[in-house]
Write a protein that holds these residues in place. Structure first.
Motif, PDB file in Angstrom:
ATOM      1  N   UNK A  36       0.838  -1.200   0.000  1.00 20.94           N
ATOM      2  CA  UNK A  36       0.000   0.000   0.000  1.00 20.94           C
ATOM      3  C   UNK A  36       0.877   1.257   0.000  1.00 20.94           C
ATOM      4  N   UNK A  47     -11.019   8.482   4.898  1.00 15.05           N
ATOM      5  CA  UNK A  47     -10.176   9.406   5.662  1.00 15.05           C
ATOM      6  C   UNK A  47      -8.695   9.195   5.363  1.00 15.05           C
ATOM      7  N   UNK A  48      -8.334   8.080   4.668  1.00 12.97           N
ATOM      8  CA  UNK A  48      -6.932   7.839   4.338  1.00 12.97           C
ATOM      9  C   UNK A  48      -6.450   8.792   3.236  1.00 12.97           C
ATOM     10  N   UNK A  50      -6.535  11.912   3.599  1.00  8.32           N
ATOM     11  CA  UNK A  50      -5.947  13.103   4.237  1.00  8.32           C
ATOM     12  C   UNK A  50      -4.439  13.131   3.992  1.00  8.32           C
ATOM     13  N   UNK A  52      -0.738  13.471   4.922  1.00 13.31           N
ATOM     14  CA  UNK A  52      -0.047  13.184   6.178  1.00 13.31           C
ATOM     15  C   UNK A  52       1.206  12.378   5.909  1.00 13.31           C
ATOM     16  N   UNK A  53       1.822  11.886   6.962  1.00 15.84           N
ATOM     17  CA  UNK A  53       3.065  11.114   6.840  1.00 15.84           C
ATOM     18  C   UNK A  53       2.918   9.932   5.890  1.00 15.84           C
ATOM     19  N   UNK A  54       1.762   9.224   5.989  1.00 13.12           N
ATOM     20  CA  UNK A  54       1.558   8.023   5.178  1.00 13.12           C
ATOM     21  C   UNK A  54       1.232   8.394   3.739  1.00 13.12           C
ATOM     22  N   UNK A  55       0.505   9.471   3.571  1.00 16.18           N
ATOM     23  CA  UNK A  55      -0.003   9.829   2.252  1.00 16.18           C
ATOM     24  C   UNK A  55       0.361  11.275   1.944  1.00 16.18           C
TER      25      UNK A  55
ATOM     26  N   UNK C  71     -17.800   0.603   7.063  1.00 15.27           N
ATOM     27  CA  UNK C  71     -16.758   0.915   8.054  1.00 15.27           C
ATOM     28  C   UNK C  71     -16.757  -0.133   9.171  1.00 15.27           C
ATOM     29  N   UNK C 124     -13.110   7.935  12.619  1.00 13.02           N
ATOM     30  CA  UNK C 124     -12.445   8.377  11.380  1.00 13.02           C
ATOM     31  C   UNK C 124     -11.200   9.223  11.642  1.00 13.02           C
ATOM     32  N   UNK C 125     -10.413   8.830  12.642  1.00 16.44           N
ATOM     33  CA  UNK C 125      -9.128   9.517  12.872  1.00 16.44           C
ATOM     34  C   UNK C 125      -8.215   9.271  11.679  1.00 16.44           C
ATOM     35  N   UNK C 126      -7.094   9.949  11.655  1.00 19.19           N
ATOM     36  CA  UNK C 126      -6.178   9.842  10.514  1.00 19.19           C
ATOM     37  C   UNK C 126      -5.615   8.432  10.396  1.00 19.19           C
ATOM     38  N   UNK C 127      -5.186   8.099   9.192  1.00 21.86           N
ATOM     39  CA  UNK C 127      -4.572   6.798   8.917  1.00 21.86           C
ATOM     40  C   UNK C 127      -3.392   6.570   9.860  1.00 21.86           C
ATOM     41  N   UNK C 128      -2.652   7.637  10.160  1.00 21.63           N
ATOM     42  CA  UNK C 128      -1.485   7.524  11.039  1.00 21.63           C
ATOM     43  C   UNK C 128      -1.891   7.049  12.445  1.00 21.63           C
ATOM     44  N   UNK C 130      -4.683   5.385  13.376  1.00 19.01           N
ATOM     45  CA  UNK C 130      -5.166   3.994  13.286  1.00 19.01           C
ATOM     46  C   UNK C 130      -3.991   3.041  13.131  1.00 19.01           C
TER      47      UNK C 130
END
Lengths: 154, 154, 154
Positions: A36, A47-48, A50, A52-55, C71, C124-128, C130
């Motif tokens: 991924x 919400x992924x 958004x 951020x560090x991952x995306x 979800x 729905x917090x950020x991917x980071x 989770x």
């Protein structure tokens, strides 16, 4: 008679085989994460998207199914269809006190069948190849619970 | 006190019920295989479109979702949401030394609820029918772990 | 030596943590049911479009994927990828007789990581966020089986 302990060589075989397949299923999750992140696609939740560090560079197409990532998820699903059943069947099998050689053949056989299934699936081998290793693993689990039922009901 | 062995009648009930539900989940995989081969559709991976023993006449539509095959996959997923949890809950329940009749009612009740759920899902009964059997199985697992928690924490 | 019984404090920790995570996975199923009924959407099977107690006003769009319901299904799938593996790893870990404090840290740590993952996913917090809780839970399961393998193979 207490068979579920590490002094019983059959339980030790179960502990080794069980630990390896648990490790396998956990690492499959990390293979999905790796694919991924490296392909920057195959995200699971809105919400992924958004930033951020991952995306670092979000776009809506990242939520679409991507075979590179989805393949790892399908491998994971296949694990979930087989490995928890093996873990329960193996414990019950230890409890009916089978021959050590039989436990070794079945449990290490299951581990090897699943690792071969992993390689066949990851490298996109033919459906026949993948199905062969699936069948071996499945037959081992089925044999173990039929063996337990046979002894418990006779 | 060692309760996790076949001389304990409660463990024997668990071994029988657990083996049957493991067998059920493994056979669900084979039902998917049977439906996939007999309908020649519902394939999971792009490489399954290669011509071979399993697929004599490949076409791209074989990768589309087909309700006949997907129904078996949904039944399988429903199993995975219930059966591993039952297998763990049942083992913990044996470890708190419940009355034999209670273990029989709960564990054989779970087996019967899941077999009834299987029939209801396979024969496309109403959502209400399927939900009833799901509820019985789910409540049994929830009861078992609450019983364990109650004893462990009191 | 018989370690798999409630007189062993390490097994008791496993019984408590295991019961909580089994309860968690079962309640996730009920969260899906609640969301499906309250939003009147996200149904899984064509026959669920029959008019009845569950579905008073059927329409074909009810079979489409709905993020509110899906979800909860994704959270459930994430549970299935982690919780059965924890349940097996935890039992094997008890069998190698670890220090009580280590079992408490790992097992109650897993429970807390999964509950935090639940909250992060549901809100729905950020991917980071989770991913952080997923990583903690995953690392605990991996540590436990590596610990078992280390002792079994040395």
């Amino acid at each position: 008679m207490n068979l579920l302990n590490m002094e019983n060589p059959v339980f030790e075989v179960y502990a080794i085989a069980g630990s390896i397949v648990v490790l396998k299923v956990m690492l499959q999750g990390w293979m999905t994460v790796y694919r991924m992140l490296s392909s920057n696609s195959g995200l699971a939740s809105p919400e992924d998207l958004q930033k951020g560090l991952i995306n670092k560079d979000p776009s809506p197409e990242q939520l679409e199914v991507n075979d590179y990532v989805d393949r790892s998820r399908r491998m994971h699903r296949n694990d979930l269809e087989n490995i928890p059943a093996f873990l329960a069947a193996g414990l019950l099998f230890v409890a009916v006190d089978p021959a050590l050689w039989l436990a070794q053949v079945l449990m290490y056989g299951f581990v090897m069948a699943r690792l071969a299934h992993f390689v066949a699936y990851a490298t996109k081998r033919s459906h026949e190849t993948r199905a062969t290793f699936y069948t071996i693993g499945s037959m081992i689990v089925i044999y173990m619970v039929v063996h337990v039922l046979w002894l418990a009901l006779s």
